[in-house]
Structures are given as C-alpha cells and as structure tokens.
Scaffold this motif. Structure first.
Motif, short mmCIF file in Angstrom:
data_model
loop_
_atom_site.label_atom_id
_atom_site.label_comp_id
_atom_site.label_asym_id
_atom_site.label_seq_id
_atom_site.Cartn_x
_atom_site.Cartn_y
_atom_site.Cartn_z
N LEU A 1 -9.48 -4.99 3.16
CA LEU A 1 -8.27 -4.56 2.47
C LEU A 1 -7.57 -3.43 3.22
CD1 LEU A 1 -6.44 -4.62 -0.07
CD2 LEU A 1 -8.04 -3.00 -1.13
N THR A 2 -8.34 -2.49 3.76
CA THR A 2 -7.73 -1.36 4.45
C THR A 2 -6.93 -1.78 5.68
OG1 THR A 2 -9.71 -0.95 5.81
CG2 THR A 2 -9.57 0.22 3.69
N LEU A 3 -7.29 -2.92 6.27
CA LEU A 3 -6.56 -3.39 7.45
C LEU A 3 -5.13 -3.79 7.11
CD1 LEU A 3 -9.34 -5.57 9.14
CD2 LEU A 3 -8.69 -3.23 9.69
N PHE A 4 -4.90 -4.15 5.84
CA PHE A 4 -3.56 -4.56 5.42
C PHE A 4 -2.77 -3.43 4.77
CE2 PHE A 4 -6.05 -8.46 5.55
CZ PHE A 4 -5.20 -9.32 6.23
N MET A 5 -3.45 -2.35 4.40
CA MET A 5 -2.77 -1.29 3.65
C MET A 5 -1.62 -0.62 4.41
SD MET A 5 -5.89 0.45 1.48
CE MET A 5 -4.90 1.87 0.96
N MET B 1 -6.99 4.07 7.09
CA MET B 1 -7.81 4.30 8.27
C MET B 1 -9.03 5.14 7.93
SD MET B 1 -8.39 3.89 11.49
CE MET B 1 -6.85 3.25 12.16
N LEU B 2 -8.84 6.15 7.10
CA LEU B 2 -9.94 7.02 6.71
C LEU B 2 -11.00 6.25 5.93
CD1 LEU B 2 -9.66 10.65 5.45
CD2 LEU B 2 -11.08 9.04 4.21
N VAL B 3 -10.56 5.45 4.96
CA VAL B 3 -11.51 4.67 4.14
C VAL B 3 -12.26 3.67 5.01
CG1 VAL B 3 -11.72 2.97 2.27
CG2 VAL B 3 -10.26 4.98 1.98
#
Length: 197
Positions: free
Chosen positions: A141-145, A68-70
C-alpha cells in the motif's frame, strides 16, 4: 487477559509523547522519532500515520514522506531489527509544529474513545507467520501512497488503515488487527469510488 494500565492508555501515551516533542515552531521527522524512541516501531508508525490522516496531511509531501517511513519501518520489523534506522532525507524533513499539534488535537478525542474498546486478544496473530500478511499488504500500500496525494482523501484513508494496524500492535488486540486487514483489502475499491464514482 486483563489490560494493564500501560496497555489501556497506550495510544494516548503516544499522543502525549508527540505533543511533548512539539516544543518549537518547526520540528523534523527525526526530532519526533527520537522523542518517541527508536525502538518503538509501532508508536512511530501510529504517530505518522495519524498525522497523515489528520488535517496536518495538507502539508505538501507529508503523505509521500509517511509512506516511505512506514515502508522502512515494515521492512525493518520483518528483518527483526531492534531499533529504527531512517535515511537523512526523511529525518531532516521539517514539519510545522502548529499544524501537527492541531492534528493531534483533532484526533485525540476519537483515539481516546477507541482505546477504551481495545484489549489484548487473539495475540497469536502478532507472531510469525500470521503477522507477515498485514505487513506485506501495508508495504504494498505504501508504494501507491505518494500517488494518492492527487486523489482527495485517498491518502488519509490509507493512512487511517495503517494507524489501526499500528494501534493493534501497541495494544496487542488481534480483533483490531483483523479489522485493519479487512479495511486494507477494501482501500483500493474505496479509492476507485472516490476518484471515479
């Protein structure tokens, strides 16, 4: 173009700043961001992606919080903001300072070795529109992390790729940016192999 002293030790300097912020048993994400400086988008991205890559990622919820931060950092960088804004539910998230410090010790050796190889080159890649491609892919990518926490190693793998991109921003090394972009495209395949291979 020769490296300046600040560029040649840019990654170690960020790790030093993080360690200086770990002066209590518990710290929050906001404490670390404030210590790094709210104008230091690349430094903040590097530190938290490295935390998520290190053994400190075993702290429940760290991978999701870092994702979320990234994502927020990427969106704000693309919007041209001068300083980082983060919502309270992220800045208030506590971290175990000892675990984070252990993670810093774990990654310091590799980071110091890698930064010796880095230097400013292909710097046109850090200007629009070239910079937008890796940013958009990392945002995706961050949406799947957050879901990667259930697949061992996958969150750390994704975070390592983000860390490489952040390191390329700090050192203005376009070759490293290209490497991170290539690895970013491979991450889905690697995660599939880890889970089903």
């Amino acid at each position: 173009m020769p490296r300046t002293a600040s560029q040649s030790h840019a990654l170690s300097d960020v790790l030093d700043a993080l360690q200086n912020s770990l002066n209590r048993q518990k710290v929050t994400i906001g404490d670390i961001v404030d210590h790094l400086g709210r104008a230091s988008f690349a430094s903040i991205m590097l530190i938290f992606s490295l935390i998520s890559t290190s053994p400190a990622s075993a702290i429940p919820g760290v991978t999701a919080a870092v994702a979320m931060l990234v994502l927020l950092l990427i969106v704000q960088m693309m919007a041209g903001r001068d300083s980082v804004w983060l919502p309270g539910f992220i800045t208030r998230k506590p971290l175990d300072a000892k675990k984070v410090e252990g993670g810093v010790r774990w990654i310091r050796g590799p980071v110091e070795w890698v930064e010796k190889l880095l230097k400013p080159r292909l710097t046109f890649l850090f200007h629009r529109p070239w910079l937008w491609l890796p940013m958009i892919l990392i945002a995706g990518l961050t949406l799947f992390m957050p879901f990667m926490e259930v697949v061992p190693m996958s969150g750390s793998l994704a975070s390592a790729v983000i860390a490489l991109f952040a390191a390329s921003l700090l050192t203005r090394d376009g070759v490293l940016a290209c490497v991170s972009l290539c690895l970013l495209l491979v991450v889905p395949v690697a995660i599939y192999v880890i889970e089903f291979g």
